[in-house]
Design an enzyme around this catalytic site. Structure first.
Site, PDB file in Angstrom:
ATOM      1  N   GLN A   1       0.715  -1.290  -0.059  1.00  0.00           N
ATOM      2  CA  GLN A   1      -0.099  -0.067   0.090  1.00  0.00           C
ATOM      3  C   GLN A   1       0.748   1.354   0.043  1.00  0.00           C
ATOM      4  OE1 GLN A   1      -3.406  -0.110  -0.424  1.00  0.00           O
ATOM      5  NE2 GLN A   1      -3.578  -2.335   0.118  1.00  0.00           N
TER       6      GLN A   1
ATOM      7  N   LYS B   1      -1.622  -2.599  -7.767  1.00  0.00           N
ATOM      8  CA  LYS B   1      -2.013  -1.733  -6.841  1.00  0.00           C
ATOM      9  C   LYS B   1      -1.508  -0.257  -7.354  1.00  0.00           C
ATOM     10  CE  LYS B   1      -2.492  -4.694  -3.028  1.00  0.00           C
ATOM     11  NZ  LYS B   1      -3.927  -4.888  -2.707  1.00  0.00           N
TER      12      LYS B   1
HETATM   13  N1  PMP Z   1      -0.300  -6.416   1.812  1.00  0.00           N
HETATM   14  C1  PMP Z   1      -0.942  -5.568   2.002  1.00  0.00           C
HETATM   15  C2  PMP Z   1      -1.013  -4.465   2.963  1.00  0.00           C
HETATM   16  C3  PMP Z   1      -2.033  -5.486   0.892  1.00  0.00           C
HETATM   17  O1  PMP Z   1      -3.097  -4.592   0.908  1.00  0.00           O
HETATM   18  C4  PMP Z   1      -1.982  -6.482  -0.082  1.00  0.00           C
HETATM   19  C5  PMP Z   1      -3.036  -6.749  -1.197  1.00  0.00           C
HETATM   20  N2  PMP Z   1      -4.462  -6.482  -0.515  1.00  0.00           N
HETATM   21  C6  PMP Z   1      -0.863  -7.533   0.157  1.00  0.00           C
HETATM   22  C7  PMP Z   1      -0.030  -7.458   0.996  1.00  0.00           C
HETATM   23  C8  PMP Z   1      -1.076  -8.711  -0.864  1.00  0.00           C
HETATM   24  O2  PMP Z   1      -0.654  -8.251  -2.258  1.00  0.00           O
HETATM   25  P1  PMP Z   1      -1.004  -9.245  -3.419  1.00  0.00           P
HETATM   26  O3  PMP Z   1      -2.336  -9.847  -3.294  1.00  0.00           O
HETATM   27  O4  PMP Z   1      -0.949  -8.439  -4.606  1.00  0.00           O
HETATM   28  O5  PMP Z   1       0.079 -10.093  -3.364  1.00  0.00           O
END
Ligand code: PMP
Length: 404
Positions: free
Chosen positions: A197, A220
């Protein structure tokens, strides 16, 4: 507030007028990212690092060019410190298993925090179980900030890894990573930042942050799914064993043994996300053309407006810091007597897209005393009109459920 409203036109998904407030989950993609991937797939695509033919050489240059661009974007000293992964989750697992299984043993402690996403919690639980290390947690304060006094007290020579979020996906809280890294390093621990984030929303300089590992996802930050990044300080990457074996990550293989390729390729087994790397490169160009300071200021300005206007909505409680200090554009909301899913469904009827649930942070939900929240999150394409739609949708939800 910086006026970024002209950017909305770059995002085809938003043409239907949806008030998209779920970027913390995944962001929309602007036309330059879509076009860069399309152009590459149509004109220059081939597998990388293998072929002697021109197309493969060009594809390899595009893939390695994306690595250089990421390195520059996050202030890495050396391109080789950038490892491409499937996402933040895989980046964290690469460290948990690649570093953890090599460097942790019984008697060691891993220190995470109470506000971690499951992605920065479950891998450490798995590795703790395998190594006999103990997983401990730093609490948050009642103001939803990391309790730095408790962190200092919990540190000790037995802590070998500090795993901390760069910004909470539930609370918006931004911990002071530079301070955490200084304290952790004084005790000889390594620091991993889950920056899923953070990198999309704040200017990030990994050297200034001072951590040892930083993980984030392309999807993201306006880029495609299927690619993420692990930045590791070279000496920390050198302490790691590859988490996955296969093609591309070896120097030599016999029927019984193998030796590894250099860093970072030893951590990139198999065919990597090539088209996605091109997309991530374009996403970084797009963000840089706005400027990350402006991106963060914009998120913050919308958050300020939202916090103020949400304060007048009957029955609404904000889970997270109420002021703007060290806080990003993620707002978790709890409405008296209405389940978060009902809130999100009513908002959807009003054309407002928010996420409802535990946001992959169940221990944090328990700490907050809620089972779920409705979460609004802002990004470059959001405007004040999106905040207004959120506020009026929440008022309508309250009226429907008779909340006073
Ligand atoms: N850490 C945080 C703080 C997140 O918000 C997210 C995604 N929701 C993730 C890790 C995991 O990311 P990804 O699903 O893209 O691997």
């Amino acid at each position: 507030m910086n006026d970024l409203s002209h950017l909305k036109a770059d995002f085809p998904v938003l043409e239907n007028g949806v008030h998209f407030l779920d970027s913390a989950s995944s962001s929309q993609k602007p036309i330059p990212v879509l076009e860069a991937m399309d152009r590459f797939a149509r004109g220059s695509y081939a597998n990388v690092h293998r072929g002697a033919y021109k197309l493969s050489v060009a594809a390899t240059e595009a893939y390695e060019g994306a690595r250089r661009r990421v390195a520059e974007f996050v202030g890495a000293d050396d391109d080789r410190e950038i490892v491409f992964t499937r996402g933040a989750t895989t980046a964290i697992n690469t460290v948990a298993f690649g570093w953890g299984l090599e460097n942790l043993e019984e008697g060691d402690r891993i220190l995470a925090t109470e506000m971690e996403h499951h992605a920065n919690l479950v891998p450490w639980q798995m590795v703790a179980r395998r190594t006999g290390a103990v997983l401990d947690h730093v609490p948050i304060t009642d103001e939803c900030r990391l309790d730095m006094d408790a962190f200092e007290k919990k540190m000790g020579p037995d802590v070998k890894m500090v795993a901390v979020t760069g910004m909470s996906n539930v609370l918006g809280t931004i911990p002071d990573i530079a301070a955490i890294s200084r304290i952790a390093h004084r005790h000889g621990a390594r620091v991993l930042v889950d920056a899923a984030q953070r990198v999309p929303h704040l200017p990030v300089d990994v050297t200034e942050m001072g951590a040892d590992f930083v993980a984030f996802s392309s999807h993201k930050m306006l880029g495609p799914t299927g690619i993420g990044v692990l930045w590791g300080r070279m000496e920390a990457l050198e302490e790691m064993e590859p988490f996955e074996g296969g093609g591309e990550m070896i120097s030599d293989v016999t029927l019984h043994t193998a030796t590894w390729a250099g860093i970072p390729h030893r951590f990139e087994a198999g065919t990597p996300p090539i088209i996605e790397a091109v997309g991530l490169h374009a996403a970084i160009d797009y963000l840089d053309s706005i400027g990350m300071e402006k991106v963060f200021d914009h998120d913050k300005a919308l958050t300020a407006i939202a916090l103020e206007r949400l304060g007048d909505v009957p029955g609404l409680a904000i889970q997270g810091p109420k002021d703007l200090e060290d806080r990003g554009g993620v707002i978790s909301m709890d409405m008296k007597g209405i389940h978060a899913h009902d809130v999100a469904t009513i908002l959807d009827e009003e054309g407002v897209a928010v996420r409802a649930g535990h946001h992959c942070a169940k221990p944090l939900m328990r700490r907050l005393g809620v089972t779920a929240t409705a979460r609004a999150s802002f990004y470059v394409y959001n405007t004040e009109a999106d905040v207004d739609a959120l506020v009026s949708g929440l008022r309508r939800a309250g009226e429907l459920f008779g909340v006073r």
